[in-house]
Design a protein around this motif. Structure first.
Motif, PDB file in Angstrom:
ATOM      1  N   ARG A  53       0.832  -1.081   0.027  1.00  0.00           N
ATOM      2  CA  ARG A  53       0.006  -0.015   0.181  1.00  0.00           C
ATOM      3  C   ARG A  53       0.790   1.294  -0.020  1.00  0.00           C
ATOM      4  O   ARG A  53       0.631   2.225  -0.722  1.00  0.00           O
ATOM      5  CB  ARG A  53      -1.000   0.046   1.315  1.00  0.00           C
ATOM      6  N   GLU A  54       1.911   1.352   0.991  1.00  0.00           N
ATOM      7  CA  GLU A  54       2.737   2.483   0.919  1.00  0.00           C
ATOM      8  C   GLU A  54       3.482   2.673  -0.201  1.00  0.00           C
ATOM      9  O   GLU A  54       3.927   3.963  -0.777  1.00  0.00           O
ATOM     10  CB  GLU A  54       3.859   2.228   2.034  1.00  0.00           C
ATOM     11  N   THR A  55       3.956   1.588  -1.098  1.00  0.00           N
ATOM     12  CA  THR A  55       4.662   1.716  -2.421  1.00  0.00           C
ATOM     13  C   THR A  55       3.630   1.822  -3.463  1.00  0.00           C
ATOM     14  O   THR A  55       4.334   1.896  -4.685  1.00  0.00           O
ATOM     15  CB  THR A  55       5.519   0.623  -2.351  1.00  0.00           C
ATOM     16  N   ASP A  57       1.975  -0.447  -4.776  1.00  0.00           N
ATOM     17  CA  ASP A  57       2.205  -1.667  -5.528  1.00  0.00           C
ATOM     18  C   ASP A  57       1.189  -1.923  -6.335  1.00  0.00           C
ATOM     19  O   ASP A  57       1.167  -2.600  -7.492  1.00  0.00           O
ATOM     20  CB  ASP A  57       2.959  -2.788  -4.668  1.00  0.00           C
ATOM     21  N   ILE A  58       0.013  -2.096  -5.640  1.00  0.00           N
ATOM     22  CA  ILE A  58      -1.310  -2.599  -6.406  1.00  0.00           C
ATOM     23  C   ILE A  58      -1.628  -1.669  -7.724  1.00  0.00           C
ATOM     24  O   ILE A  58      -1.668  -1.975  -8.956  1.00  0.00           O
ATOM     25  CB  ILE A  58      -2.538  -2.447  -5.598  1.00  0.00           C
ATOM     26  N   TYR A  59      -1.301  -0.408  -7.635  1.00  0.00           N
ATOM     27  CA  TYR A  59      -1.752   0.501  -8.652  1.00  0.00           C
ATOM     28  C   TYR A  59      -0.507   0.256  -9.668  1.00  0.00           C
ATOM     29  O   TYR A  59      -0.949   0.456 -10.878  1.00  0.00           O
ATOM     30  CB  TYR A  59      -1.449   2.185  -8.248  1.00  0.00           C
ATOM     31  N   TYR A  60       0.700   0.063  -9.348  1.00  0.00           N
ATOM     32  CA  TYR A  60       1.736  -0.154 -10.259  1.00  0.00           C
ATOM     33  C   TYR A  60       1.519  -1.355 -10.959  1.00  0.00           C
ATOM     34  O   TYR A  60       1.523  -1.748 -12.292  1.00  0.00           O
ATOM     35  CB  TYR A  60       3.412  -0.313  -9.709  1.00  0.00           C
ATOM     36  N   VAL A 141      -5.558  -1.961   4.466  1.00  0.00           N
ATOM     37  CA  VAL A 141      -5.089  -3.061   4.976  1.00  0.00           C
ATOM     38  C   VAL A 141      -5.141  -3.332   6.589  1.00  0.00           C
ATOM     39  O   VAL A 141      -5.379  -4.698   6.684  1.00  0.00           O
ATOM     40  CB  VAL A 141      -3.564  -3.149   4.832  1.00  0.00           C
ATOM     41  N   GLY A 142      -5.014  -2.256   7.211  1.00  0.00           N
ATOM     42  CA  GLY A 142      -5.453  -2.492   8.795  1.00  0.00           C
ATOM     43  C   GLY A 142      -6.661  -3.077   9.138  1.00  0.00           C
ATOM     44  O   GLY A 142      -6.767  -3.892   9.832  1.00  0.00           O
ATOM     45  N   LYS A 143      -7.713  -2.563   8.392  1.00  0.00           N
ATOM     46  CA  LYS A 143      -9.147  -3.063   8.712  1.00  0.00           C
ATOM     47  C   LYS A 143      -9.162  -4.596   8.393  1.00  0.00           C
ATOM     48  O   LYS A 143      -9.904  -5.281   9.176  1.00  0.00           O
ATOM     49  CB  LYS A 143     -10.120  -2.035   7.842  1.00  0.00           C
TER      50      LYS A 143
END
Length: 213
Positions: A53-55, A57-60, A141-143
Motif C-alpha cells: 500500500r505504501e509503495t 504496488d497494486i496501482y503499479y 489493509v489494517g481493517k
C-alpha cells in the motif's frame, strides 16, 4: 503468471515475509505455544500488503499489461507460497523434536498431524477474511487484518487449550495409533484451505474489478 509471481517475490514481498516464513523452525523450541507459528504466517502477508500500500504496488501492477484477476491471483499465490513454505520448513524440525524432546510440549499442542490440520484451518479462515476484505478497496489493509486476525487468534487459542481436556488428549499425542486417528483432521484442513482460497479468489476478483484505481 509466472513472471508476475516473480515480480511479487522480488519487488512486492517485504523482507519480514521471509523472516516470518522461516519461523516454522519454532516447533523445535521447548515449552512454546506452537500456534504462534500460524500467527506469524498471518502477520507476514499483512506486513507485505501494508508495504504494498505504501509503495502503491497494486496501482503499479495494475498498470502492467495484465488483467485485474491476475493481480489478485499473484497476491494470493504469494500468500499461499509463504504459508506452505513455512509449513514445509517446520516439518523436519517437528520430526527432530520427537527425538530431542520426547517429553512433549507442556505449553500446548504437540507439533503432530493434528497441529498441521488445525494450522491449515487457521490459515484458511485468516486468508478468506483478509483477502476478501482487502480487495473491497485494495487499500484498507489494517481493517482487513483486524477483521481476520481476531478469529484466527481465537482458533489458535482453542487449538492450544482443547488438548488439555481428557477427552481430546489424543490430539496432543505422537503415538502412531493417535497420529493415524488425527489424519482425518489433516485431510479436512487441506480441503478447507483449498476451498477457502478458491472462494476468496472468486470473491476478491469480483470486488477488485469494481475498484476504481
Amino acid at each position: 503468471m509466472f513472471n508476475l509471481l516473480i515480480k511479487e517475490l522480488r519487488l512486492a514481498a517485504h523482507p519480514n515475509l521471509y523472516i516470518f516464513t522461516f519461523l516454522g523452525v519454532l516447533v523445535i523450541v521447548p515449552a512454546y505455544p506452537y500456534g504462534m507459528v500460524f500467527l506469524f504466517g498471518c502477520l507476514g502477508p499483512y506486513i507485505t500488503f501494508m508495504y504494498g500500500r505504501e509503495t502503491q504496488d497494486i496501482y503499479y501492477t495494475a498498470l502492467l499489461p495484465v488483467k485485474k484477476s491476475d493481480v489478485v491471483k499473484a497476491k494470493m499465490l504469494l500468500v499461499v507460497l509463504a504459508q506452505m513454505t513455512q509449513l514445509a520448513i517446520s516439518l523436519p524440525f517437528a520430526f527432530l523434536r520427537v527425538g530431542v524432546l520426547p517429553q512433549g510440549n507442556p505449553a500446548g499442542i504437540e507439533a503432530n498431524v493434528a497441529f498441521y490440520g488445525f494450522g491449515l484451518i487457521i490459515y484458511a479462515v485468516f486468508n478468506w477474511i483478509f483477502l476478501t476484505t482487502f480487495f473491497k478497496t485494495a487499500y484498507k489493509v489494517g481493517k482487513a487484518f483486524l477483521s481476520a486476525i481476531i478469529p484466527a487468534t481465537l482458533l489458535v487459542l482453542a487449538m492450544e487449550v482443547v488438548v488439555h481436556f481428557p477427552r481430546f488428549t489424543w490430539l496432543d499425542s505422537i503415538e502412531p495409533a493417535d497420529l493415524l486417528r488425527q489424519l482425518p483432521l489433516l485431510l479436512f484442513g487441506m480441503v478447507v484451505y483449498a476451498a477457502a482460497m478458491y472462494s476468496a479468489y472468486k470473491i476478491s476478483v469480483k470486488r477488485f474489478e469494481a475498484v476504481d484505481l
